[in-house]
Design a protein around this motif. Structure first.
Motif, short mmCIF file in Angstrom:
data_model
loop_
_atom_site.label_atom_id
_atom_site.label_comp_id
_atom_site.label_asym_id
_atom_site.label_seq_id
_atom_site.Cartn_x
_atom_site.Cartn_y
_atom_site.Cartn_z
N VAL A 103 7.39 -7.85 9.89
CA VAL A 103 6.45 -7.06 9.10
C VAL A 103 5.04 -7.30 9.63
CG1 VAL A 103 5.62 -6.50 6.79
CG2 VAL A 103 7.96 -7.36 7.10
N VAL A 104 4.37 -6.23 10.02
CA VAL A 104 3.03 -6.34 10.61
C VAL A 104 2.09 -5.43 9.84
CG1 VAL A 104 1.64 -6.07 12.69
CG2 VAL A 104 4.04 -6.77 12.88
N SER A 105 1.07 -6.01 9.23
CA SER A 105 0.10 -5.20 8.50
C SER A 105 -1.17 -6.01 8.26
CB SER A 105 0.67 -4.73 7.16
OG SER A 105 -0.29 -3.96 6.45
N PRO A 106 -2.33 -5.40 8.47
CA PRO A 106 -3.58 -6.12 8.20
C PRO A 106 -3.89 -6.22 6.71
CG PRO A 106 -4.04 -3.89 8.93
CD PRO A 106 -2.55 -4.08 9.06
N TRP A 107 -3.17 -5.46 5.88
CA TRP A 107 -3.43 -5.43 4.44
C TRP A 107 -2.17 -5.79 3.66
CZ3 TRP A 107 -4.19 -0.73 7.30
CH2 TRP A 107 -5.46 -0.63 7.87
N ALA A 108 -2.33 -5.94 2.35
CA ALA A 108 -1.18 -6.21 1.50
C ALA A 108 -0.15 -5.10 1.69
CB ALA A 108 -1.62 -6.28 0.04
N PRO A 109 1.13 -5.44 1.90
CA PRO A 109 2.13 -4.43 2.23
C PRO A 109 2.54 -3.52 1.08
CG PRO A 109 3.14 -6.58 2.03
CD PRO A 109 1.66 -6.80 1.94
N GLY A 110 2.23 -3.87 -0.14
CA GLY A 110 2.61 -3.03 -1.27
C GLY A 110 3.90 -3.50 -1.91
N ALA A 111 4.02 -3.24 -3.22
CA ALA A 111 5.16 -3.74 -3.98
C ALA A 111 6.49 -3.18 -3.47
CB ALA A 111 4.98 -3.40 -5.46
N GLY A 112 6.51 -1.90 -3.10
CA GLY A 112 7.75 -1.29 -2.64
C GLY A 112 8.30 -1.95 -1.40
#
Length: 207
Positions: A103-112
């Protein structure tokens, strides 16, 4: 990436733990992928890590470790997308033992997405996280690496490293930890000039 930034990056890596940190994370990635599973690469809804997908694909071919070639999992699949770019997040529902989920993301990935990642881990998948250091995502990950912030609390530049650069370092080290290393491969620092070329080049035609 220009020559000045490459030189600064070398200095940063020589003076901090980032060289070891990216190699350690890449080693976890390399050791988690197997010929019997799949490497699933997913970003947040607002961030699609296609550049990392392209470079991991390149490293898989360069190192002779085909299992490093990822499947890019997308939150939205445009109509008419080719098969290798038409894998939706529904694929995560079947992730299990033998699969690796990066999982790669500069921000919170979200609840889903967090829910799907949690389900994949409970199903036996190995979870790795690379991004902004989201606490919930890191709690789900077997191995995590947070990229340094690009600006500090006062708005000034905090580090010449950013998430995109860290992704290049990780993908290069993952390839180096594979068959190329067994053949006597090149030192990680010697490959930074190759990374500079990669950062200024378009992704391979597959992507």
């Amino acid at each position: 990436m220009d020559a000045v930034r490459v030189a600064l990056l070398r200095d940063v890596l020589a003076g901090t733990e980032w060289l070891q940190a990216t190699r350690r994370f890449a080693g976890a990635l390399r050791s988690s992928v197997t010929p019997h599973g799949g490497l699933l690469l997913v970003g947040g809804e607002a961030y699609e890590p296609w550049h990392l997908a392209a470079h991991l694909d390149d490293e898989a071919a360069w190192s002779g470790v085909p299992e490093l070639a990822p499947t890019l999992v997308r939150h939205r699949v445009p109509a008419g997308s080719p098969a290798h770019l038409a894998v939706s997040t529904e694929r995560l529902a079947s992730a299990g033992r033998g699969d690796t989920l990066l999982v790669v993301s500069p921000w919170a990935p979200g609840a889903g997405l967090l829910e799907r990642v949690g389900d994949a881990r409970r199903g036996g998948a190995t979870v790795l996280a690379l991004g902004g250091g989201d606490a919930e995502l890191h709690a789900l990950a077997h191995e995590a690496l947070a990229a340094p912030p690009s600006v500090d609390a006062g708005g000034a530049d905090a580090s010449p490293l950013d998430l995109e650069t860290v992704q290049h370092l990780v993908s290069a080290a993952a390839g180096e930890n594979g068959a190329a290393a067994a053949r006597g491969g090149r030192r990680f620092r010697d490959r930074l000039s190759r990374l500079a070329d990669a950062l200024t080049s378009p992704p391979p035609p597959r992507w």
